[in-house]
Scaffold this motif. Structure first.
Motif, short mmCIF file in Angstrom:
data_model
loop_
_atom_site.label_atom_id
_atom_site.label_comp_id
_atom_site.label_asym_id
_atom_site.label_seq_id
_atom_site.Cartn_x
_atom_site.Cartn_y
_atom_site.Cartn_z
N ILE A 97 -11.31 7.75 5.19
CA ILE A 97 -12.38 8.47 5.88
C ILE A 97 -12.16 9.97 5.79
O ILE A 97 -13.10 10.74 5.54
CB ILE A 97 -12.47 8.02 7.35
N VAL A 98 -10.91 10.42 5.96
CA VAL A 98 -10.63 11.85 5.87
C VAL A 98 -10.94 12.37 4.47
O VAL A 98 -11.53 13.45 4.31
CB VAL A 98 -9.16 12.13 6.24
N ALA A 99 -10.56 11.62 3.43
CA ALA A 99 -10.86 12.04 2.07
C ALA A 99 -12.36 12.12 1.82
O ALA A 99 -12.82 12.93 1.01
CB ALA A 99 -10.20 11.09 1.07
N THR A 125 0.81 -1.22 0.00
CA THR A 125 0.00 0.00 0.00
C THR A 125 0.84 1.26 0.00
O THR A 125 0.46 2.27 -0.61
CB THR A 125 -0.93 0.03 1.22
N ALA A 126 1.98 1.25 0.70
CA ALA A 126 2.79 2.45 0.85
C ALA A 126 3.67 2.67 -0.37
O ALA A 126 4.90 2.57 -0.31
CB ALA A 126 3.63 2.37 2.13
N ARG A 127 3.05 2.99 -1.49
CA ARG A 127 3.76 3.25 -2.74
C ARG A 127 3.10 4.43 -3.45
O ARG A 127 1.86 4.55 -3.46
CB ARG A 127 3.73 2.03 -3.66
N VAL A 128 3.92 5.30 -4.00
CA VAL A 128 3.39 6.44 -4.74
C VAL A 128 2.55 5.94 -5.91
O VAL A 128 2.97 5.05 -6.65
CB VAL A 128 4.53 7.34 -5.24
N GLY A 129 1.36 6.50 -6.06
CA GLY A 129 0.47 6.13 -7.15
C GLY A 129 -0.64 5.18 -6.74
O GLY A 129 -1.62 5.03 -7.49
N VAL A 130 -0.52 4.54 -5.57
CA VAL A 130 -1.58 3.63 -5.12
C VAL A 130 -2.77 4.44 -4.63
O VAL A 130 -2.62 5.42 -3.90
CB VAL A 130 -1.07 2.69 -4.01
N ASN A 131 -3.95 4.04 -5.05
CA ASN A 131 -5.18 4.71 -4.64
C ASN A 131 -5.69 4.03 -3.36
O ASN A 131 -6.11 2.88 -3.39
CB ASN A 131 -6.23 4.63 -5.74
N ILE A 132 -5.64 4.74 -2.24
CA ILE A 132 -6.10 4.17 -0.97
C ILE A 132 -7.38 4.86 -0.50
O ILE A 132 -7.66 4.97 0.69
CB ILE A 132 -5.01 4.25 0.12
N SER A 133 -8.17 5.31 -1.46
CA SER A 133 -9.45 5.92 -1.11
C SER A 133 -10.41 4.86 -0.58
O SER A 133 -10.21 3.66 -0.78
CB SER A 133 -10.06 6.60 -2.34
N GLU A 134 -11.43 5.31 0.08
CA GLU A 134 -12.43 4.41 0.64
C GLU A 134 -13.10 3.59 -0.44
O GLU A 134 -13.43 2.42 -0.23
CB GLU A 134 -13.47 5.26 1.40
#
Length: 420
Positions: free
Chosen positions: A152-154, A133-142
């Motif tokens: 949740i913040v997004a 998950t901790a990679r530039v470009g990965v979408n970690i949106s809900e």
């Protein structure tokens, strides 16, 4: 399970739960298996996220791919967030230095949840999910990875933490994350700062740490986006100026407050929706010319707001080309002799008019734009120094190159200097 079935009227008697893990397990059982609302067992932000995720993710046990966005979208995302990354660089480095002895990862996403910065050191082998998950470009949106703190913040714009099994997908139940929002001058979400660890607990107050750094980045972003605004720094104690606890306000050329940061809103009150109700005289109790005169002073000055609250204020007027117009109201005609030092309480008791008025500082004309005032200031400064660009640049606190570009732009008939 449908959301219509969620309720508390027919909820079974709750089992005795003493630890956070037991309470979350009971909450998951009630929500996902029994279809009832587990009020009081998990935070409302997490519960609302579960409800949103249940509409789009039917299988909580599936493998989440954590695929990065397309190269073209990543390129566009990084370009669009260049200013955010620039102002955040110093704080991200400081944060990562503080966490160097831990397995925590600092993650910065854009407003859509796409990772635009992550701790350069890769996650260790015992953190397999974080390595993905901790990679530039990965979408970690809900929408993509379910319930997480940055997701949740997004979605809500509110800071939160998500711990262990509070994550929607089972694959994330070993994660712990805390995130806080970063907003721009328009009050919109500009990015999300997140701190995540896997297979262990933080061991410190991660939520407070993220909040402090997110606030500092937000304050830097607000100022970077405020060309030709008068920036006010204020707080009840002068020792808080220059810290994440300082209030900030951006004053536009027409004498209205364009934006307030969080601390500023708590001291003054949230800005009215209509611009015609945001006048500095109404909200601050002082006109624009008086506030501009404060910019001529290096040290913080006492000021009493319209509400009666006494605060300490520093003012800075920055033009579109980066010039600090500290002396924009009037050029110093003589060397000022500093007044004897006074106790803060004695200074606060002085009349506000005495603090704001200066015998050699005529009021700033209300007409015209700050750009016009900046040109007038440069011309007067050059005249005062007999046309010596080097001396004028020192007076204005800019490089000679910046001043030459400004002068060249006027000769060519343009308002702003070109890029060097």
């Amino acid at each position: 399970m449908t959301l219509d079935r969620l309720g508390t009227a027919n909820a079974p008697r709750q089992l005795f739960a003493t630890t956070p893990a037991q309470r979350v397990a009971l909450a998951r059982q009630q929500f996902f298996e029994e279809g009832v609302r587990p009020s009081g067992l998990v935070g409302e932000a997490v519960l609302q996220s579960w409800m949103r995720c249940s509409r789009t993710h039917s299988d909580r046990q599936r493998i989440v791919p954590f695929d990065p966005v397309t190269p073209s979208r990543l390129h566009a995302t990084l370009a669009r967030n260049r200013e955010l990354l620039e102002v955040a660089r110093q704080e991200l480095a400081s944060m990562e230095h503080s966490l160097a002895g831990t397995d925590c990862r600092v993650i910065l996403t854009d407003r859509d949840g796409v990772v635009v910065h992550v701790t350069h050191e890769p996650a260790p082998a015992h953190q397999p999910v974080l390595r993905k998950t901790a990679r530039v470009g990965v979408n970690i949106s809900e929408r993509v990875v379910g319930t997480t703190a940055p997701g949740i913040v997004a979605s809500t714009g509110l800071a939160c933490t998500v711990d262990g099994a509070e994550h929607y997908f089972d694959v994330l139940r070993e994660m712990q994350c805390a995130a806080a929002p970063i907003r721009d001058v328009d009050g919109r979400l500009a990015g999300v700062l997140d701190l995540t660890v896997e297979a262990q607990r933080f061991g410190f107050d991660a939520a407070s740490m993220v909040a402090v750094y997110a606030t500092t980045i937000e304050n830097r972003l607000l100022q970077a986006q405020s060309r030709e605004h008068l920036i006010l720094r204020f707080q009840a104690s002068p020792t808080l100026l220059g810290t994440p606890l300082e209030g900030l306000a951006g004053i536009a050329a027409d004498g209205t407050i364009a934006w307030l940061n969080g601390a500023g809103a708590r001291l003054i009150g949230h800005l009215p929706e209509h611009a015609d109700e945001r006048g500095v005289e109404c909200l601050l109790g002082h006109d624009l010319a008086s506030l501009l005169r404060l910019g001529r002073r290096e040290s913080a000055q006492p000021l009493r707001l319209a509400s009666g609250l006494g605060v300490w204020v520093q003012a800075q007027l920055q033009g579109a080309n980066g010039i600090d117009f500290r002396h924009a109201v009037a050029l110093p005609q003589r060397v000022e002799v500093p007044a004897p030092a006074q106790e803060p309480v004695q200074q606060m008791q002085q009349e506000d008019a005495t603090v704001l008025q200066s015998a050699d500082a005529p009021a700033m004309p209300q007409a015209g734009t700050l750009r016009e005032h900046s040109r007038k200031l440069i011309e007067e400064t050059l005249a005062a120094h007999g046309g010596n660009v080097s001396q004028a640049a020192r007076q204005l606190r800019v490089s000679r190159g910046t001043l030459y570009r400004r002068l060249r732009s006027w000769e060519q008939g343009t308002d702003e200097p070109g890029e060097s």
